[in-house]
Design a protein around this motif. Structure first.
Motif, PDB file in Angstrom:
ATOM      1  N   SER A 137       0.862  -1.189   0.000  1.00  0.00           N
ATOM      2  CA  SER A 137       0.000   0.000   0.000  1.00  0.00           C
ATOM      3  C   SER A 137       0.890   1.228   0.000  1.00  0.00           C
ATOM      4  CB  SER A 137      -0.900   0.001   1.247  1.00  0.00           C
ATOM      5  OG  SER A 137      -0.095   0.098   2.407  1.00  0.00           O
ATOM      6  N   GLN A 138       0.286   2.402   0.047  1.00  0.00           N
ATOM      7  CA  GLN A 138       1.071   3.632   0.079  1.00  0.00           C
ATOM      8  C   GLN A 138       1.955   3.678   1.333  1.00  0.00           C
ATOM      9  OE1 GLN A 138       1.297   5.925  -2.251  1.00  0.00           O
ATOM     10  NE2 GLN A 138      -0.175   4.914  -3.605  1.00  0.00           N
ATOM     11  N   GLN A 139       1.491   3.063   2.413  1.00  0.00           N
ATOM     12  CA  GLN A 139       2.269   3.061   3.645  1.00  0.00           C
ATOM     13  C   GLN A 139       3.210   1.845   3.705  1.00  0.00           C
ATOM     14  OE1 GLN A 139      -1.200   3.508   3.705  1.00  0.00           O
ATOM     15  NE2 GLN A 139      -0.845   5.726   3.684  1.00  0.00           N
ATOM     16  N   ASN A 140       2.678   0.685   3.370  1.00  0.00           N
ATOM     17  CA  ASN A 140       3.460  -0.553   3.423  1.00  0.00           C
ATOM     18  C   ASN A 140       4.174  -0.742   2.084  1.00  0.00           C
ATOM     19  OD1 ASN A 140       4.545  -3.013   4.107  1.00  0.00           O
ATOM     20  ND2 ASN A 140       2.685  -4.165   3.613  1.00  0.00           N
ATOM     21  N   THR A 141       5.314  -0.101   1.946  1.00  0.00           N
ATOM     22  CA  THR A 141       6.045  -0.157   0.683  1.00  0.00           C
ATOM     23  C   THR A 141       7.020  -1.327   0.674  1.00  0.00           C
ATOM     24  OG1 THR A 141       7.726   1.335   1.553  1.00  0.00           O
ATOM     25  CG2 THR A 141       5.877   2.331   0.362  1.00  0.00           C
ATOM     26  N   GLY A 142       7.590  -1.580  -0.503  1.00  0.00           N
ATOM     27  CA  GLY A 142       8.581  -2.645  -0.653  1.00  0.00           C
ATOM     28  C   GLY A 142       9.637  -2.229  -1.662  1.00  0.00           C
ATOM     29  N   ASN A 143      10.503  -3.157  -1.988  1.00  0.00           N
ATOM     30  CA  ASN A 143      11.544  -2.904  -2.981  1.00  0.00           C
ATOM     31  C   ASN A 143      11.185  -3.577  -4.297  1.00  0.00           C
ATOM     32  OD1 ASN A 143      13.040  -1.603  -0.962  1.00  0.00           O
ATOM     33  ND2 ASN A 143      14.054  -3.511  -0.365  1.00  0.00           N
ATOM     34  N   ALA A 144      11.397  -2.858  -5.395  1.00  0.00           N
ATOM     35  CA  ALA A 144      11.205  -3.437  -6.731  1.00  0.00           C
ATOM     36  C   ALA A 144      12.582  -3.764  -7.297  1.00  0.00           C
ATOM     37  CB  ALA A 144      10.469  -2.459  -7.634  1.00  0.00           C
ATOM     38  N   ILE A 145      12.855  -5.054  -7.458  1.00  0.00           N
ATOM     39  CA  ILE A 145      14.152  -5.509  -7.964  1.00  0.00           C
ATOM     40  C   ILE A 145      13.971  -5.900  -9.422  1.00  0.00           C
ATOM     41  CG2 ILE A 145      16.008  -7.177  -7.652  1.00  0.00           C
ATOM     42  CD1 ILE A 145      15.152  -7.384  -4.721  1.00  0.00           C
ATOM     43  N   VAL A 146      14.732  -5.273 -10.302  1.00  0.00           N
ATOM     44  CA  VAL A 146      14.465  -5.358 -11.737  1.00  0.00           C
ATOM     45  C   VAL A 146      15.550  -6.142 -12.462  1.00  0.00           C
ATOM     46  CG1 VAL A 146      14.171  -4.005 -13.851  1.00  0.00           C
ATOM     47  CG2 VAL A 146      13.188  -3.186 -11.692  1.00  0.00           C
ATOM     48  N   VAL A 147      15.090  -7.040 -13.346  1.00  0.00           N
ATOM     49  CA  VAL A 147      15.964  -7.676 -14.339  1.00  0.00           C
ATOM     50  C   VAL A 147      15.709  -6.954 -15.659  1.00  0.00           C
ATOM     51  CG1 VAL A 147      16.580  -9.810 -15.530  1.00  0.00           C
ATOM     52  CG2 VAL A 147      15.819  -9.883 -13.141  1.00  0.00           C
ATOM     53  N   LEU A 148      16.762  -6.429 -16.268  1.00  0.00           N
ATOM     54  CA  LEU A 148      16.623  -5.603 -17.465  1.00  0.00           C
ATOM     55  C   LEU A 148      16.576  -6.438 -18.737  1.00  0.00           C
ATOM     56  CD1 LEU A 148      19.230  -2.852 -16.519  1.00  0.00           C
ATOM     57  CD2 LEU A 148      16.747  -2.698 -16.311  1.00  0.00           C
ATOM     58  N   ASN A 149      15.956  -5.863 -19.778  1.00  0.00           N
ATOM     59  CA  ASN A 149      15.955  -6.505 -21.092  1.00  0.00           C
ATOM     60  C   ASN A 149      17.363  -6.581 -21.676  1.00  0.00           C
ATOM     61  OD1 ASN A 149      13.140  -6.979 -21.507  1.00  0.00           O
ATOM     62  ND2 ASN A 149      12.868  -4.775 -21.740  1.00  0.00           N
ATOM     63  N   GLU A 150      18.115  -5.507 -21.498  1.00  0.00           N
ATOM     64  CA  GLU A 150      19.454  -5.408 -22.070  1.00  0.00           C
ATOM     65  C   GLU A 150      20.348  -4.644 -21.106  1.00  0.00           C
ATOM     66  OE1 GLU A 150      21.607  -3.950 -26.248  1.00  0.00           O
ATOM     67  OE2 GLU A 150      19.488  -3.508 -25.852  1.00  0.00           O
ATOM     68  N   VAL A 151      21.539  -5.192 -20.887  1.00  0.00           N
ATOM     69  CA  VAL A 151      22.479  -4.556 -19.967  1.00  0.00           C
ATOM     70  C   VAL A 151      23.446  -3.684 -20.762  1.00  0.00           C
ATOM     71  CG1 VAL A 151      24.284  -4.942 -18.248  1.00  0.00           C
ATOM     72  CG2 VAL A 151      22.309  -6.457 -18.335  1.00  0.00           C
ATOM     73  N   THR A 152      23.327  -2.379 -20.590  1.00  0.00           N
ATOM     74  CA  THR A 152      24.223  -1.424 -21.257  1.00  0.00           C
ATOM     75  C   THR A 152      24.677  -0.385 -20.237  1.00  0.00           C
ATOM     76  OG1 THR A 152      22.405   0.041 -21.901  1.00  0.00           O
ATOM     77  CG2 THR A 152      23.004  -1.716 -23.452  1.00  0.00           C
ATOM     78  N   ARG A 153      25.685   0.391 -20.597  1.00  0.00           N
ATOM     79  CA  ARG A 153      26.202   1.397 -19.680  1.00  0.00           C
ATOM     80  C   ARG A 153      25.179   2.480 -19.378  1.00  0.00           C
ATOM     81  NH1 ARG A 153      30.475   2.094 -17.460  1.00  0.00           N
ATOM     82  NH2 ARG A 153      30.221   4.348 -17.386  1.00  0.00           N
ATOM     83  N   SER A 154      24.189   2.637 -20.250  1.00  0.00           N
ATOM     84  CA  SER A 154      23.189   3.683 -20.039  1.00  0.00           C
ATOM     85  C   SER A 154      22.208   3.328 -18.927  1.00  0.00           C
ATOM     86  CB  SER A 154      22.414   3.933 -21.339  1.00  0.00           C
ATOM     87  OG  SER A 154      21.725   2.768 -21.751  1.00  0.00           O
TER      88      SER A 154
END
Length: 859
Positions: free
Chosen positions: A225-242
């Motif tokens: 919820s807005q109060q009970n937040t968490g972490n979003a851990i992302v796997v990317l489509n492509e790994v680049t320096r950008s």
């Protein structure tokens, strides 16, 4: 196939030995390029798989996000998979058998999290809703606290706080204690009840020193919820320096307070936000690739240059019957195509096979050396094969270009007269009078022979130079890796460290010093104090870092790690640094040894730098202050006199960082200096060296209390040394391949040169040169070959080594030192190789008949 190409193929068949030597050289070159590319790709693949197996597969983490922000992250074009994570907090475990692990740490994942992170299920199943939980084996079963599948857990979850620490503590922070026990508090935020549905192995990503056993439950987007937040851990489509800029921009747009990156995994993709590390990696890679290409081009070029020289009369005949410059040039290019067509496929297969055999042989060794669970596998990508083919084809093309141009310019008359290689003039064959005076007439004739046959002489010398440069470059590179490792571990001068909570004192550690195999030990008390250093005594880097605003009454603030050594250890150390032991032990005037050495990483450049801590001298005093964490004010504690300054650290004491100075005193002086502090923030450690650290660790594990921790530094150091040994195996294998090409080329060049000089040698014998004189001439020619190669090879090697040193300085800073022993070895090896080649070639013509040799044409 036109007539010129047919004649080229026929010439290759007629000169089988030279053709086979050339093919052999190209095969080794291609195999080497393939092996290097395959090794790089395979090793990166291994480290990626190991990183994923240990810490999970993820690239970016957005912290404390609400459902709306999570939805926006999912829709981002760079996102492939989103793992939801919620650190629910700590719950007290009253039945915990470990004093250093009194908590259960509850972490929640969604379904993607169970797949992306290494969670090994031993029994039961993973959580399917927010009321289910899995616990680690250490908490379950007969050997654990006793929880089982089916039990219900009621947990009061909250966050850990400790005096003097900002914000809540995490799993990276060990249990905070002092002599009275735990000094941290648990602030309860919620109460949850869970059903235990499974048991897991202790997660690899749980730090050994963490105070909480990991337990995992379930979360999804609807539970946040807005109060009970968490972490979003992302796997990317492509790994680049950008990705760094993109993630930070997205976090700013979505008003996400913090974003972090999986640097250990991203670095293996060649992506890092550490610019100095990138510079080091790219510059070293460029140097190594340049050495490979230049070495291969030079050595293969020599083979084609010899071919053109031997085919001079053949090319002249083609000119006499109407062959154009283009046809003659293409004849040499066609020879390169034929050689490449045979050599490149074989070389690629040989390189891959060699890597497969090598990986199979060292996989068990790698597991111990690197401490990893994954194994090296030969990874063949289309890009790596294309890269190997392109590099090899470019190498062959460059190698044939100059000989092809030379072939196109061969005229019929010059070819028949054989004047294109040997163009004599008095000036060109002139030698110093000192040569004859010092070495004799045979040496002068030998030197004139080299000057007359300049092309072949240069080909041999270049092959020798390449061997010198490669050997010294790789030797220097390997030695500097060791130096960098030593610099990164420069403060670690012990094998084993034992530590417990603040309640443990010297008497608790002393029995361990008598364990079998312990060769040296030191019990060290440690506390962290502060001082004020006069502006004139502060080093420049501290002044730059703190600035004028930090001055207080003309002084800069320094932090002071103070160490109290047991009397025996302190006496030994004081004698070793040449200090007055009795004066240092005199309780009337507290006196100390100051470690005037600091080691820090420059925040601007990322370089690891060593230097002096303070500009002072023996006899001066240091005022010691303690910090009142409530008022954030420094309070005067005591004064200590500087008995001596040194850069040698005793066992267990390390160099401070920027703006710090280490003070070393005896145990009694330590107690005297900090008695006003009341023992607060004093920690006691045991440091040991052992003749068998692994057995000593086993003995410690059996004898120590459960809340004492043992750090086996020796084991980590051995793993690092084994990594260097593995790198040395590959790098010196690379030297072996190049050296094989070099030696084959040297033997081929010298053998061909000697064979073409049969008439010359016969003439010298016909005018009275004795076998002894002939041998002297050959020996002096060998000496001149080696001397010329060293005169060019050593300076070039030093230049390449300097380039490597400058690239490593992007991360580590230390003095430049030449590998003198390697230079001695390579000098001896060069003369042995040349002498062997000359001896092998000259023995073939020693028994020739003078008359027959004079009649023979030089073809």
């Amino acid at each position: 196939m036109n007539i010129v190409n047919k004649l080229t193929v026929r010439h290759l068949k007629e000169n089988k030995r030279r053709t086979l030597v050339t093919i052999f050289g190209v095969i080794i070159s291609v195999a080497m390029v393939t092996a290097v590319v395959t090794l790089a790709v395979s090793f990166l693949d291994l480290m990626k798989r190991q990183s994923i197996a240990t810490d999970g597969e993820w690239h970016v983490q957005y912290e404390n996000v609400n459902p709306g922000q999570i939805e926006a992250i999912k829709k981002d074009e760079a996102t492939d998979t989103v793992v939801l994570e919620n650190n629910l907090g700590y719950a007290a475990l009253p039945d915990s058998e470990s004093e250093s692990k009194p908590y259960l740490f509850v972490k929640a994942y969604n379904e993607q999290g169970f797949n992306q992170f290494p969670i090994e299920l031993s029994e039961g199943h993973l959580p399917e809703n927010e009321n289910e939980i899995v616990i680690s084996e250490e908490v379950a079963g007969k050997d654990g606290i006793g929880y089982e599948i089916g039990d219900r857990l009621k947990l009061d979850l909250g966050k850990r706080y400790a005096d003097g620490k900002k914000g809540p503590l995490t799993q990276m922070d060990p249990l905070q204690t002092d002599r009275s026990g735990s000094i941290e508090s648990l602030q309860i935020e919620m109460t949850r009840t869970y059903n235990i549905v499974g048991i897991i192995e202790r997660p690899t990503w749980e730090p050994a020193w963490s105070p909480g056993y990991t337990a995992i439950t379930y979360v999804n987007q609807t539970l946040l919820s807005q109060q009970n937040t968490g972490n979003a851990i992302v796997v990317l489509n492509e790994v680049t320096r950008s990705l760094f800029e993109h993630a930070e921009k997205l976090a700013e747009q979505l008003q996400i307070e913090s974003v972090s990156f999986n640097d250990s995994l991203l670095r293996l993709y060649g992506v890092s936000d550490n610019n100095s590390l990138n510079r080091t990696m790219y510059s070293l890679a460029a140097i190594i690739i340049a050495v490979i290409v230049i070495g291969s081009v030079t050595l293969i070029y020599n083979a084609f240059a010899i071919s053109v020289s031997e085919r001079a009369r053949h090319l002249g005949m083609l000119s006499s019957v109407g062959a154009t410059k283009k046809q003659k040039r293409n004849s040499v290019f066609f020879e390169g195509v034929v050689i490449g067509g045979i050599s490149i496929p074989i070389g690629i297969l040989a390189g891959l096979a060699g890597m497969a055999v090598t990986f199979y042989s060292i996989n068990h060794f790698i597991e111990g050396a690197l401490g990893i669970t994954e194994q090296l596998q030969v990874v063949v990508t289309p890009l790596s094969i294309i890269a190997a083919c392109v590099i090899s084809m470019v190498t062959i093309f460059i190698s044939t270009y100059l000989p092809a141009r030379k072939a196109s310019k061969v005229s019929a008359i010059d070819a028949i007269r054989q004047t294109q290689d040997i163009k004599l003039s008095k000036k060109k064959v002139k030698t110093s009078k000192l040569v004859r005076k010092i070495f004799g007439m045979e040496a002068e004739i030998g030197l004139k022979n080299l000057k007359r046959n300049k092309k072949r002489y240069q080909a041999t010398v270049i092959s020798l130079i390449i061997s010198i440069v490669l050997f010294l470059t790789v030797s220097f590179f390997t030695e500097n890796l060791k130096k960098s490792l030593e610099l990164s571990q420069s403060d670690i001068n012990y094998d084993i460290q034992v530590m417990g909570n603040a309640n443990y004192g010297a008497e608790d550690y002393r029995p361990f010093t008598n364990l079998t195999n312990v060769t040296e030990s030191s019990i060290v008390k440690q506390s962290h104090l502060y001082t004020w250093i006069e502006k004139s005594a502060a080093v420049d880097r501290v002044k730059e870092n703190q600035g004028q605003d930090a001055l207080k009454n003309g002084k800069y603030s320094y932090y002071v790690p103070i160490y109290g050594l047991d009397e025996d250890s302190f006496r030994d150390y004081a004698e070793r640094v040449g200090a007055d032991v009795e004066k240092l032990l005199d309780s009337k005037q507290p006196s100390a040894i100051v470690l005037n050495q600091m080691s820090y990483r420059d925040p601007d450049t990322g370089k690891l730098i060593e230097g002096e801590s303070v500009n002072t001298e023996a006899g001066e005093t240091i005022e010691l202050y303690t910090m009142d964490y409530e008022t954030q004010e420094k309070q005067f504690l005591n004064t200590v006199e500087i008995g001596t300054l040194t850069k040698k650290a005793p066992m267990g004491v390390d160099s401070p960082g920027l703006g710090g100075v280490s003070v070393i005193v005896s145990k009694d002086t330590f107690d005297q200096l900090i008695q006003k502090q009341g023992g607060r923030e004093v920690q006691t450690y045991l440091y040991m060296n052992s003749s068998d650290p692994m057995k000593t660790q086993e003995a410690l594990d059996e004898a120590k209390p459960s809340d004492m921790q043992v750090y086996n530094v020796y084991q980590n150091r051995q793993q690092d040394q084994q990594v260097l040994l593995l790198m040395s195996v590959f790098t010196y294998g690379f030297i072996g391949l190049i050296s094989a090409i070099s030696i084959a080329n040297i033997f081929n060049t010298i053998s061909t040169s000697i064979s073409l000089r049969k008439r010359e040698f016969a003439m010298l014998k016909s005018v009275g040169m004795t076998p002894r004189g002939f041998n002297k001439m050959i020996n002096y020619e060998s000496f001149f070959y080696g001397l010329k190669a060293l005169l060019y090879g050593l300076p070039i090697s030093i230049a390449v080594m300097a380039a490597i040193y400058l690239s490593i300085r992007n991360t580590f800073v230390y003095g430049f030192a030449l590998p003198w022993m390697s230079m001695l070895y390579v000098t001896i090896a060069i003369f042995i190789i040349v002498s062997s080649a000359m001896f092998y070639s000259s023995t073939k013509i020693k028994k020739q008949n003078i008359i027959d040799a004079l009649k023979q044409e030089n073809i």
